[in-house]
Design a protein around this motif. Sequence first.
Motif, short mmCIF file in Angstrom:
data_model
loop_
_atom_site.label_atom_id
_atom_site.label_comp_id
_atom_site.label_asym_id
_atom_site.label_seq_id
_atom_site.Cartn_x
_atom_site.Cartn_y
_atom_site.Cartn_z
N GLY A 110 0.86 -1.17 0.00
CA GLY A 110 0.00 0.00 0.00
C GLY A 110 0.90 1.23 0.00
N ILE A 111 0.36 2.37 0.44
CA ILE A 111 1.17 3.59 0.50
C ILE A 111 1.17 4.11 1.93
N LEU A 112 2.35 4.11 2.53
CA LEU A 112 2.54 4.55 3.90
C LEU A 112 3.05 5.99 3.89
N THR A 113 2.38 6.87 4.63
CA THR A 113 2.77 8.28 4.64
C THR A 113 2.98 8.79 6.06
N ARG A 114 3.78 9.83 6.17
CA ARG A 114 4.16 10.38 7.47
C ARG A 114 2.99 11.06 8.17
N THR A 115 2.51 12.16 7.57
CA THR A 115 1.53 13.00 8.26
C THR A 115 0.26 13.23 7.46
N ARG A 116 0.29 12.93 6.18
CA ARG A 116 -0.84 13.24 5.31
C ARG A 116 -1.52 11.96 4.87
N ALA A 117 -2.77 11.78 5.25
CA ALA A 117 -3.51 10.58 4.87
C ALA A 117 -3.88 10.62 3.39
N ILE A 118 -3.84 9.47 2.73
CA ILE A 118 -4.22 9.34 1.33
C ILE A 118 -5.62 8.75 1.27
N HIS A 119 -6.61 9.62 1.06
CA HIS A 119 -8.00 9.16 0.95
C HIS A 119 -8.39 8.88 -0.49
N PRO A 122 15.26 6.64 8.04
CA PRO A 122 15.74 7.99 8.37
C PRO A 122 15.16 9.05 7.44
N ALA A 123 14.89 8.69 6.19
CA ALA A 123 14.31 9.68 5.27
C ALA A 123 12.90 10.07 5.70
N LEU A 124 12.12 9.11 6.17
CA LEU A 124 10.80 9.43 6.71
C LEU A 124 10.91 10.23 8.01
N ALA A 125 11.82 9.82 8.87
CA ALA A 125 11.96 10.49 10.16
C ALA A 125 12.35 11.96 9.99
N LYS A 126 13.18 12.26 8.99
CA LYS A 126 13.65 13.63 8.77
C LYS A 126 12.76 14.43 7.82
N GLY A 127 11.74 13.77 7.25
CA GLY A 127 10.88 14.48 6.31
C GLY A 127 11.49 14.64 4.94
N VAL A 128 12.54 13.90 4.64
CA VAL A 128 13.14 13.95 3.30
C VAL A 128 12.15 13.41 2.27
N ILE A 129 11.40 12.39 2.65
CA ILE A 129 10.31 11.87 1.82
C ILE A 129 9.03 11.91 2.64
N ASP A 130 7.91 11.92 1.94
CA ASP A 130 6.61 11.98 2.60
C ASP A 130 5.99 10.61 2.81
N GLY A 180 2.01 16.13 -5.29
CA GLY A 180 3.02 16.91 -4.57
C GLY A 180 3.81 16.14 -3.54
N LEU A 181 3.45 14.90 -3.27
CA LEU A 181 4.16 14.13 -2.24
C LEU A 181 5.40 13.44 -2.83
N ARG A 182 6.46 13.41 -2.05
CA ARG A 182 7.66 12.66 -2.42
C ARG A 182 7.52 11.25 -1.86
N ILE A 183 7.45 10.26 -2.75
CA ILE A 183 7.17 8.89 -2.35
C ILE A 183 8.32 7.99 -2.82
N ARG A 184 8.91 7.23 -1.90
CA ARG A 184 9.88 6.23 -2.30
C ARG A 184 9.11 5.09 -2.97
N SER A 185 9.59 4.72 -4.16
CA SER A 185 8.82 3.78 -4.96
C SER A 185 9.73 2.79 -5.68
#
Length: 356
Positions: free
Chosen positions: A150-159, A196-204, A166-171
């Motif tokens: 699925g798609i896991l995101t830091r702070t923004r839910a994908i409805h 670490p990229a998620l923790a630092k906000g480098v990716i969303d 606009g989201l940076r997604i590792r894919s």
Amino acid sequence: MKYLTLLCMAAAMLLAGCTRPDPNVTTLTYASPYPPSHPFSKADITWMKWVEAASHGRIKIHPLWSGALLSSDQSMEEIRHGVADVGLITPIYTLGNAHAQRAQVGFYGHVGSIAQQVGVYKCLLATFPVLRDELKGLHVLAVQGGNLPGILTRTRAIHSLADLRGLRIRSPAENTAVLRALGADPVDMPMGAVYPALAKGVIDGVIAPADTLKSLNFAEVASHFATLKVSRGAYPARAMNAARWNALPRDLQQILARSETVWEDALNQQITTAEQIGRAYGEQHHVAFVPVPAADQARFDALYDRDSAATAASLIRFGVDGTPIFQEAQRLIRSSPDGSAPLCPPAAPNTRQEPK
């Protein structure tokens, strides 16, 4: 680190030189980039125990975990050159000379289960020589599928798919064009760098199955899991150096050939269990599981199919006719709509053997 490990192994062998090895026992080294606690490694250990028992101790497996010998992007070459006798290979990450193997993982749109993934791959392998040619120097011992991400995101839910804009997604590579078409910014990085990229906000966010919430601790750095089904395929994941295989006595080859089903069943079980554990772990850590509307799933699947067809056609630049591979993968998936493994067309003799 790998060279230090090899030196340590050599030193250990020299120290043990005073002990005469048992000529009736064949010791095989097994290398994996994962620690022994990882679900993949638990399946590997099940295989090791089975092989040693089935051979009545005539085969011993010496494991080397946590990337001591193998890398993710060069594992096929490393096994070909005998860095280890047997190892976890990742053609989906290899940097070259496995173009068809890498691309075919993205041809499984609408696949329904791990068993179907593995079955489709084995049918493709039996039908298309290019897939076998790219495994030259290897004898494959197990094919691996996986849970649908699925798609896991830091702070923004994908409805909905619109929320990806606009989201940076590792894919994975096979999903990058689809994400771009939806307005996202796909990022290519090793899975080990995602935390670490998620923790630092480098990716969303990251396209990943739910098992990573626990196995990679993603529940600590992300809060939303969109249950969009992202199709993926199977690939050859455990292989032996072909020369080492050819040097084995025939009866030991037969035992290892029988172990293929044992290894694949263990992988299936561990992967499925890890998904369940990951979901429960995510819920305990307040990860919100967000459903995606059926219409958005259908749109995503259509984009996935369109991109898969384009990827298949683009393989011609490497001298590979990928379109028939894509078309056959889709035919096989449609032939078993219940998600079971499909029936393969009759195979030519010796198609399961590695090229000489």
